[in-house]
Design a protein around this motif. Structure first.
Motif, PDB file in Angstrom:
ATOM      1  N   SER A  80       0.812  -1.218   0.000  1.00  0.00           N
ATOM      2  CA  SER A  80       0.000   0.000   0.000  1.00  0.00           C
ATOM      3  C   SER A  80       0.845   1.268   0.000  1.00  0.00           C
ATOM      4  O   SER A  80       0.412   2.305  -0.488  1.00  0.00           O
ATOM      5  N   THR A  81       2.057   1.190   0.545  1.00  0.00           N
ATOM      6  CA  THR A  81       2.889   2.388   0.660  1.00  0.00           C
ATOM      7  C   THR A  81       3.966   2.496  -0.402  1.00  0.00           C
ATOM      8  O   THR A  81       4.466   3.587  -0.651  1.00  0.00           O
ATOM      9  N   ARG A  82       4.348   1.390  -1.006  1.00  0.00           N
ATOM     10  CA  ARG A  82       5.438   1.471  -1.973  1.00  0.00           C
ATOM     11  C   ARG A  82       4.934   2.097  -3.277  1.00  0.00           C
ATOM     12  O   ARG A  82       3.750   2.219  -3.506  1.00  0.00           O
ATOM     13  N   GLY A  83       5.834   2.472  -4.129  1.00  0.00           N
ATOM     14  CA  GLY A  83       5.446   3.117  -5.366  1.00  0.00           C
ATOM     15  C   GLY A  83       6.568   3.938  -5.954  1.00  0.00           C
ATOM     16  O   GLY A  83       6.392   4.605  -6.962  1.00  0.00           O
ATOM     17  N   TYR A  84       7.724   3.943  -5.311  1.00  0.00           N
ATOM     18  CA  TYR A  84       8.834   4.735  -5.816  1.00  0.00           C
ATOM     19  C   TYR A  84       9.541   3.961  -6.924  1.00  0.00           C
ATOM     20  O   TYR A  84      10.325   3.066  -6.683  1.00  0.00           O
ATOM     21  N   LEU A  85       9.204   4.334  -8.165  1.00  0.00           N
ATOM     22  CA  LEU A  85       9.801   3.717  -9.354  1.00  0.00           C
ATOM     23  C   LEU A  85       9.571   2.211  -9.371  1.00  0.00           C
ATOM     24  O   LEU A  85      10.466   1.432  -9.697  1.00  0.00           O
ATOM     25  N   ARG A  86       8.367   1.775  -8.998  1.00  0.00           N
ATOM     26  CA  ARG A  86       8.025   0.357  -9.016  1.00  0.00           C
ATOM     27  C   ARG A  86       7.259   0.035 -10.294  1.00  0.00           C
ATOM     28  O   ARG A  86       6.421   0.816 -10.746  1.00  0.00           O
ATOM     29  N   ALA A  87       7.562  -1.118 -10.861  1.00  0.00           N
ATOM     30  CA  ALA A  87       6.891  -1.540 -12.101  1.00  0.00           C
ATOM     31  C   ALA A  87       5.596  -2.272 -11.766  1.00  0.00           C
ATOM     32  O   ALA A  87       5.412  -3.436 -12.100  1.00  0.00           O
ATOM     33  N   VAL A  88       4.692  -1.597 -11.071  1.00  0.00           N
ATOM     34  CA  VAL A  88       3.389  -2.156 -10.725  1.00  0.00           C
ATOM     35  C   VAL A  88       2.320  -1.141 -11.118  1.00  0.00           C
ATOM     36  O   VAL A  88       2.572   0.063 -11.208  1.00  0.00           O
ATOM     37  N   LYS A  89       1.126  -1.640 -11.314  1.00  0.00           N
ATOM     38  CA  LYS A  89       0.022  -0.779 -11.691  1.00  0.00           C
ATOM     39  C   LYS A  89      -0.664  -0.239 -10.433  1.00  0.00           C
ATOM     40  O   LYS A  89      -0.769  -0.941  -9.434  1.00  0.00           O
ATOM     41  N   PRO A  90      -1.127   0.992 -10.497  1.00  0.00           N
ATOM     42  CA  PRO A  90      -1.862   1.521  -9.331  1.00  0.00           C
ATOM     43  C   PRO A  90      -3.195   0.800  -9.169  1.00  0.00           C
ATOM     44  O   PRO A  90      -3.807   0.338 -10.142  1.00  0.00           O
ATOM     45  N   TYR A  91      -3.630   0.712  -7.944  1.00  0.00           N
ATOM     46  CA  TYR A  91      -4.887  -0.004  -7.650  1.00  0.00           C
ATOM     47  C   TYR A  91      -5.627   0.726  -6.543  1.00  0.00           C
ATOM     48  O   TYR A  91      -5.043   1.069  -5.505  1.00  0.00           O
ATOM     49  N   GLN A  92      -6.886   0.958  -6.769  1.00  0.00           N
ATOM     50  CA  GLN A  92      -7.772   1.555  -5.776  1.00  0.00           C
ATOM     51  C   GLN A  92      -8.945   0.612  -5.562  1.00  0.00           C
ATOM     52  O   GLN A  92      -9.708   0.339  -6.489  1.00  0.00           O
ATOM     53  N   PRO A  93      -9.106   0.052  -4.378  1.00  0.00           N
ATOM     54  CA  PRO A  93     -10.177  -0.939  -4.163  1.00  0.00           C
ATOM     55  C   PRO A  93     -11.552  -0.300  -4.308  1.00  0.00           C
ATOM     56  O   PRO A  93     -11.780   0.836  -3.868  1.00  0.00           O
ATOM     57  N   PRO A  94     -12.488  -0.991  -4.914  1.00  0.00           N
ATOM     58  CA  PRO A  94     -13.863  -0.461  -5.027  1.00  0.00           C
ATOM     59  C   PRO A  94     -14.571  -0.479  -3.677  1.00  0.00           C
ATOM     60  O   PRO A  94     -14.119  -1.104  -2.713  1.00  0.00           O
ATOM     61  N   ALA A  95     -15.672   0.211  -3.628  1.00  0.00           N
ATOM     62  CA  ALA A  95     -16.413   0.313  -2.362  1.00  0.00           C
ATOM     63  C   ALA A  95     -17.041  -1.019  -1.964  1.00  0.00           C
ATOM     64  O   ALA A  95     -17.154  -1.334  -0.778  1.00  0.00           O
ATOM     65  N   ASN A  96     -17.461  -1.825  -2.940  1.00  0.00           N
ATOM     66  CA  ASN A  96     -18.130  -3.095  -2.646  1.00  0.00           C
ATOM     67  C   ASN A  96     -17.199  -4.279  -2.877  1.00  0.00           C
ATOM     68  O   ASN A  96     -17.621  -5.309  -3.416  1.00  0.00           O
ATOM     69  N   VAL A  97     -15.945  -4.139  -2.481  1.00  0.00           N
ATOM     70  CA  VAL A  97     -14.978  -5.210  -2.721  1.00  0.00           C
ATOM     71  C   VAL A  97     -15.342  -6.465  -1.932  1.00  0.00           C
ATOM     72  O   VAL A  97     -15.165  -7.604  -2.407  1.00  0.00           O
TER      73      VAL A  97
END
Length: 227
Positions: A80-97
């Motif tokens: 959830s916290t990483r993201g510094y030059l990472r080869a991953v796609k952003p993800y935002q969980p939906p409300a009804n997950v």
């Protein structure tokens, strides 16, 4: 007669001397430098030792289970916290997950959320359906730790932000006494005309070396009178 006595005496003395030599040769004396054998310690109470080792193994397994749970939480937090030059796609969980996961679990034949998957086929079917529904797959580093639907729910409830930390700060609510300047201040004589295009450091150049930032910031090479 005297000769006979002398021969008998000499033969007896010879016999006595030979017997004494045999007695001396039959005795062997051990050397003081001889290496003594080390006796191996004997296990006197084998059952007690086995019971002790079994208790130690059970304690290690219990501690390993606790560590595995904490490790899974730390991995989800790092995702959830990483993201510094990472080869991953952003993800935002939906409300009804949670509701979507429950429907996917029922379609895969899973009724217990906390129960372990019955086999690799059921796990693959469930996670593949989750990947199609959310557009976000479980990475290989966490795949072996997702054992139940509850674990999958924790994973799919964790957002992933791939922005740089400086870009992420721009959307945060900062304290009133804190101000962060996003873009650097660069002098250029054509744009900074307050003092007639003159800088406080007339012989200092502003050189932009990066290919990406050359399109964003303009460079300036100061004129030198000498040399």
């Amino acid at each position: 007669m005297a000769g006979i006595i002398r021969s008998l005496v000499s033969s007896k003395s010879i016999n006595i001397f030979s017997n004494s030599l045999k007695a001396v040769s039959s005795h062997r004396y051990a050397s003081s430098n001889r290496v003594k054998r080390i006796k191996k310690p004997e296990i006197t109470d084998r059952d007690a030792n086995q019971a002790k080792s079994a208790a130690m193994r059970a304690e290690n397994e219990e501690q390993g289970a606790i560590f595995a749970g904490k490790r899974f939480q730390s991995v989800t937090q790092s995702l959830s916290t990483r993201g510094y030059l990472r080869a991953v796609k952003p993800y935002q969980p939906p409300a009804n997950v949670e509701e979507q996961l429950e429907s996917i679990a029922k379609a895969s034949g899973i009724t217990d959320r906390k129960g372990i998957f019955s086999g690799p086929e059921q796990k693959f079917t469930f996670l593949n359906a989750c990947c199609d529904a959310f557009g976000h797959s479980v990475p290989n580093s966490v795949l072996h730790e997702v054992l139940t639907v509850e674990d999958a729910l924790v994973f799919y409830q964790t957002p992933i932000d791939t922005r740089l930390p400086l870009d992420a700060i721009s959307t945060m609510e900062l304290p009133e006494n804190l101000y962060i300047q996003q873009d650097p201040v660069r002098f250029h004589p054509e744009t900074d005309t307050m003092f007639g295009g003159k800088s406080a450091f007339p012989k200092s150049s502003t050189i932009v070396t990066g290919i990406k930032y050359k399109q964003k910031y303009r460079g300036h090479e100061a004129k030198k009178s000498w040399p």
